[in-house]
Design a protein around this motif. Structure first.
Motif, PDB file in Angstrom:
ATOM      1  N   VAL A   1       5.943  33.651  31.926  1.00 17.61           N
ATOM      2  CA  VAL A   1       5.756  34.525  33.078  1.00 17.61           C
ATOM      3  C   VAL A   1       6.936  35.490  33.197  1.00 17.61           C
ATOM      4  N   GLY A   2       8.159  34.937  33.086  1.00 11.43           N
ATOM      5  CA  GLY A   2       9.343  35.776  33.180  1.00 11.43           C
ATOM      6  C   GLY A   2       9.404  36.804  32.063  1.00 11.43           C
ATOM      7  N   GLU A   3       9.015  36.406  30.851  1.00  9.33           N
ATOM      8  CA  GLU A   3       9.042  37.323  29.719  1.00  9.33           C
ATOM      9  C   GLU A   3       8.025  38.445  29.892  1.00  9.33           C
ATOM     10  N   SER A   4       6.852  38.116  30.413  1.00 10.07           N
ATOM     11  CA  SER A   4       5.827  39.130  30.640  1.00 10.07           C
ATOM     12  C   SER A   4       6.259  40.140  31.693  1.00 10.07           C
ATOM     13  N   ASN A   5       7.212  39.743  32.527  1.00 12.42           N
ATOM     14  CA  ASN A   5       7.709  40.627  33.577  1.00 12.42           C
ATOM     15  C   ASN A   5       8.866  41.505  33.090  1.00 12.42           C
ATOM     16  N   MET A   6       9.354  41.242  31.862  1.00 11.65           N
ATOM     17  CA  MET A   6      10.449  42.031  31.299  1.00 11.65           C
ATOM     18  C   MET A   6       9.931  43.372  30.773  1.00 11.65           C
ATOM     19  N   ILE A   7      10.706  44.432  31.016  1.00  6.89           N
ATOM     20  CA  ILE A   7      10.375  45.759  30.504  1.00  6.89           C
ATOM     21  C   ILE A   7      11.547  46.239  29.671  1.00  6.89           C
ATOM     22  N   VAL A   8      11.309  46.417  28.372  1.00  3.22           N
ATOM     23  CA  VAL A   8      12.341  46.892  27.456  1.00  3.22           C
ATOM     24  C   VAL A   8      12.123  48.378  27.210  1.00  3.22           C
ATOM     25  N   ALA A   9      13.138  49.180  27.483  1.00  6.33           N
ATOM     26  CA  ALA A   9      13.062  50.623  27.268  1.00  6.33           C
ATOM     27  C   ALA A   9      13.736  50.989  25.956  1.00  6.33           C
ATOM     28  N   THR A  10      13.111  51.859  25.183  1.00 10.17           N
ATOM     29  CA  THR A  10      13.725  52.386  23.971  1.00 10.17           C
ATOM     30  C   THR A  10      13.867  53.897  24.102  1.00 10.17           C
ATOM     31  N   LEU A  11      15.066  54.401  23.849  1.00 11.45           N
ATOM     32  CA  LEU A  11      15.317  55.839  23.797  1.00 11.45           C
ATOM     33  C   LEU A  11      15.378  56.198  22.328  1.00 11.45           C
ATOM     34  N   ASP A  12      14.337  56.876  21.830  1.00 11.04           N
ATOM     35  CA  ASP A  12      14.178  56.989  20.383  1.00 11.04           C
ATOM     36  C   ASP A  12      13.251  58.150  20.039  1.00 11.04           C
ATOM     37  N   THR A  13      12.431  57.975  18.990  1.00 10.68           N
ATOM     38  CA  THR A  13      11.551  59.045  18.503  1.00 10.68           C
ATOM     39  C   THR A  13      10.116  58.895  18.995  1.00 10.68           C
ATOM     40  N   GLY A  14       9.900  58.062  20.006  1.00  9.15           N
ATOM     41  CA  GLY A  14       8.545  57.858  20.506  1.00  9.15           C
ATOM     42  C   GLY A  14       7.928  56.594  19.954  1.00  9.15           C
ATOM     43  N   ILE A  15       6.596  56.536  19.987  1.00  4.00           N
ATOM     44  CA  ILE A  15       5.921  55.301  19.583  1.00  4.00           C
ATOM     45  C   ILE A  15       4.545  55.617  18.997  1.00  4.00           C
ATOM     46  N   TYR A  16       4.146  54.848  18.003  1.00  5.59           N
ATOM     47  CA  TYR A  16       2.804  54.918  17.422  1.00  5.59           C
ATOM     48  C   TYR A  16       2.025  53.743  17.987  1.00  5.59           C
ATOM     49  N   ILE A  17       1.294  54.017  19.059  1.00  6.12           N
ATOM     50  CA  ILE A  17       0.724  52.920  19.836  1.00  6.12           C
ATOM     51  C   ILE A  17      -0.414  52.215  19.097  1.00  6.12           C
ATOM     52  N   GLU A  18      -0.976  52.853  18.050  1.00  2.94           N
ATOM     53  CA  GLU A  18      -2.033  52.196  17.276  1.00  2.94           C
ATOM     54  C   GLU A  18      -1.492  51.129  16.330  1.00  2.94           C
ATOM     55  N   ALA A  19      -0.177  51.053  16.171  1.00  5.73           N
ATOM     56  CA  ALA A  19       0.399  50.003  15.327  1.00  5.73           C
ATOM     57  C   ALA A  19       0.036  48.637  15.905  1.00  5.73           C
ATOM     58  N   PRO A  20      -0.312  47.667  15.064  1.00 10.26           N
ATOM     59  CA  PRO A  20      -0.748  46.362  15.571  1.00 10.26           C
ATOM     60  C   PRO A  20       0.300  45.637  16.406  1.00 10.26           C
ATOM     61  N   SER A  21       1.560  46.000  16.276  1.00  8.51           N
ATOM     62  CA  SER A  21       2.614  45.371  17.083  1.00  8.51           C
ATOM     63  C   SER A  21       2.434  45.636  18.572  1.00  8.51           C
ATOM     64  N   PHE A  22       1.644  46.655  18.932  1.00 12.11           N
ATOM     65  CA  PHE A  22       1.520  47.059  20.332  1.00 12.11           C
ATOM     66  C   PHE A  22       0.125  46.821  20.896  1.00 12.11           C
ATOM     67  N   ASN A  23      -0.634  45.962  20.224  1.00 14.96           N
ATOM     68  CA  ASN A  23      -1.945  45.570  20.743  1.00 14.96           C
ATOM     69  C   ASN A  23      -1.763  44.832  22.074  1.00 14.96           C
TER      70      ASN A  23
END
Length: 709
Positions: free
Chosen positions: A96-118
């Motif tokens: 529950v606590g982990e699902s409530n965590m929000i990790v921000a990345t300052l970078d080149t954006g994101i490819y949301i179709e990558a399976p890591s982000f399903n």
């Protein structure tokens, strides 16, 4: 760059910015045209297109902390979390606590179709989330895994960032998936590094802030991302971008992370890729977690066989299996293009130096060269064997069948080519081999740092060599246009890849301790790290406190905590102006350093590590470090001090026993360090202080550094 000031008589922060700029320029209308961006969500600052004279007038205003030019910064990757002691199915988690965590990345954006982000199985974003999802080309929108995506293109006159949150480089997708990507079984790069890829907190949410493009990462984009991320409600900010090693008030990463610290948000940053040289570490502000890169217990090697039966292997990531038993082999020197520019070097396979007729279909031996692959593939060659002066530890993904070998083997290959009637060779697909680990990667930047000489940087080390993680299909796996391989996983190296490991670990600890300060989380990660050894002794200049140990950091026993006041006292001690600190810290221009307790000891900050830099001609040294620890372990506990010090150095903890009757109780102590170094000798000596209650070991490295004369 200060804290948000109160609105005066209904005048907004942006209007205050316009007024200040107009005073410097001397014209209200010109000031509005010059304004590029007003930062007003979490901090007070603005970006404007002004002349040096106008910048000087602006800097002279009493309400201005600093004025500095926009700088373009550089971007600095299955097995790594297992290597850090976090196997997927055996690691204790607070779901529950982990699902409530929000990790921000300052970078080149994101490819949301990558399976890591399903986002299958994820509930809605946490209630604390206040961010948004920008629209843009090739971006299908956010989901319940990637809950926020913004892009910034503030650099005047230059479209440095593709106007969409989508990742066209691959770097941002890679770092985000390392920190918090979901578990993906059977991940690999063409069969290499096959396994389950996932982040340190696979159930956590991701918010991405795209600040980088083809030309780098402009300061004004970075500051805007910090401004938004803090206000959006993120828990950890991960920045795999080059930093400054200068005045903190002229460094947007130091400024942005300071404001994040005020809100309890930990910022982890890359130490830099300028190793193995000393004094190259970046992102050194004491409120930042600065991360060095290590290898893992595997490496990728590429076998090669010559027509005379000689076999060897080199370092590379070659995804191509051979299509026939042998290929013709030639050296760059013998394949020279006689009509090319005489200043081009065919031995190193310079672009344009090779004859297409001589190279076509062949494997080419080149001397030390970083561009040989591109030269040979565009000349119609089949492969490359590159002889390098020093075989490094980093394996690069190759454009064509290729590998790096040392010059000794290179001379043997050259002899074979020059004496054989028809020299041949074959380069096989890379294989995974065991490696000695952990070791600091050769490219990882080293300390000491010279901004605040009494703070040891880097703080910690994490895997950053040959990391398999998510990737964008909008970029080839080598980021070369001639490369037609596009995958959702890739193997990359850098302190860029080490940083999100630390970010994910910080989010993992915070999922169990949401009320801990960023300093407490940072302390827990540092004091539970595994010491790294180089040349028979501890190596804090390379690795700080050592290798990240996330599961131990959940129960550190004691933490070195710090408040905003601690950092203010420290900045006062370092000579920063009280008025300027007040503007930065809380938008209060009347702060006085005399109102804060004087920082004690040689370093003056309650830091988990201890560091002293000597002058070049010093021999004897004697210093005292003052520290306070907070009990976050068992209520009734007694910690005993143990010291490990080299010959000629004495270290004493006073007192050497700390007795606690309850949780959250604080105890203070002093560490007295004395010793002698030979005159004219450059280097460092290190010791270790450990507090042990038989259930926890709370470890602090102690480093005395002496520069060369």
């Amino acid at each position: 760059m200060g804290g948000l000031p109160p609105e005066v008589a209904g005048v907004t922060t942006t209007e205050q910015h316009h007024s200040l700029l107009a005073e410097a320029i001397g014209d209200e209308e010109l000031a509005r045209k010059a304004m590029i961006h007003s930062y007003r969500r979490s901090l007070s600052a603005f970006a404007a297109n002004i002349s040096p004279q106008e910048a000087k007038r602006l800097s002279e205003k009493s309400s201005v902390i600093s004025v500095f030019p926009n700088t373009i910064r550089k971007l600095l990757t299955t097995r790594s979390w297992d290597f850090l002691g976090m196997p997927l199915d055996k690691t204790k988690r607070n779901r529950v606590g982990e699902s409530n965590m929000i990790v921000a990345t300052l970078d080149t954006g994101i490819y949301i179709e990558a399976p890591s982000f399903n986002d299958e199985g994820y509930g809605p974003p946490p209630a604390k989330w206040k961010g948004k999802c920008d629209n843009g080309a090739n971006f299908t929108g956010c989901n319940n895994k990637v809950i926020g995506a913004r892009f910034y293109n503030l650099n005047p006159g230059e479209d440095t960032v593709f106007p969409s949150p989508v990742d066209t480089e691959g770097h941002g997708t890679h770092t985000a998936s390392i920190a918090a990507g979901g578990a993906v079984h059977g991940a690999s790069l063409y069969g290499l590094a096959r396994g389950t890829a996932r982040g340190g907190v696979p159930s956590a949410r991701i918010a991405t802030y795209k600040v980088c493009g083809d030309l780098g990462c402009p300061d004004m984009n970075l500051l805007a991302a910090f401004d938004d991320a803090i206000a959006d409600g993120v828990d950890v900010i991960s920045v795999s971008i080059s930093g400054s090693a200068g005045n903190f008030f002229d460094d947007v990463i130091a400024i942005g992370s300071f404001h994040a610290m005020q809100k309890g948000i930990l910022t982890s940053c890359a130490a830099g890729n300028e190793g193995p040289y000393e004094g190259t570490v970046q992102n050194v502000a004491p409120w930042i977690l600065t991360v060095a890169a290590t290898n893992m217990d595997r490496q990728f090697r590429t076998p090669v066989k010559l027509g005379n039966g000689m076999k060897f292997s080199g370092l590379s990531i070659n995804t191509y299996p051979p299509e026939k038993a042998m290929y013709p082999l030639i050296s760059g020197a013998l394949a020279a293009n006689s009509s090319s520019d005489p200043y081009l070097n065919a031995s190193t396979c310079d672009p344009g130096s090779l004859s297409i007729r001589k190279v076509k279909g062949k494997i080419v031996l080149c001397s030390d060269s970083s561009g040989a692959g591109y030269t040979i593939i565009t000349s119609g060659g089949h492969g490359a064997i590159i002889a390098v002066d020093e075989e490094e530890d980093i394996a690069f993904t190759t454009l064509l069948p290729s590998t790096n070998i040392n010059t000794r083997i290179g001379r043997q290959i050259a002899h074979y080519i020059n004496t054989a009637k028809k020299a041949t060779a074959v380069i096989y697909k890379s294989i995974t081999m065991k490696a000695n680990a952990p070791r600091i990667a050769s490219f990882s930047s080293r300390g000491p740092q010279f901004v605040t000489r009494d703070i040891l940087k880097p703080d910690i080390a994490a895997p950053g060599l040959d990391i398999l993680a998510g990737y964008s299909k909008l970029a080839s796996i080598t980021n070369e246009a001639v490369d037609q391989r596009h995958m959702t996983f890739n193997i990359i190296s850098g302190t860029s890849m080490a940083t999100p490991h630390a970010s994910g670990a910080a989010a993992y600890v915070k999922s169990f301790h949401p009320d801990w300060s960023q300093a407490a989380i940072k302390s827990a990660l540092m004091t539970t790290a595994k010491p790294m050894i180089a040349n028979g002794s501890h190596a804090p200049l390379d690795s700080g406190s050592g290798l990240l140990n996330p599961t131990a950091a959940v129960h550190p026993g004691l933490v070195y905590d710090m408040s905003l006041g601690s950092y203010v006292s420290y900045l006062c001690k370092e000579g920063y102006n009280g008025t300027t600190i007040g503007l930065l810290a809380a938008g209060k221009p009347h702060l006085k350093c005399s109102d804060f307790p004087q920082a004690r000891g040689s370093d003056g900050l309650n830091y988990p590590s201890m560091h002293l830099q000597l002058l070049a001609d010093d021999t004897d040294f004697s210093t005292v470090f003052h520290r306070t620890v907070t009990n976050v372990g068992y209520g009734n506990s007694t910690y005993k001090a143990t010291v490990h010090a080299p010959k000629g150095v004495t270290v004493k903890a006073i007192p050497n026993r700390l007795v606690f009757g309850e949780q959250h109780q604080k105890r203070s102590f002093a560490v007295v360090v004395k010793g002698k170094l030979e005159r004219g000798v450059h280097g460092s000596v290190s010791a270790v202080l450990e507090w042990d209650d038989s259930k926890h070991i709370v470890r602090s490295p102690i480093l005395i550094y002496k520069p060369a004369i």
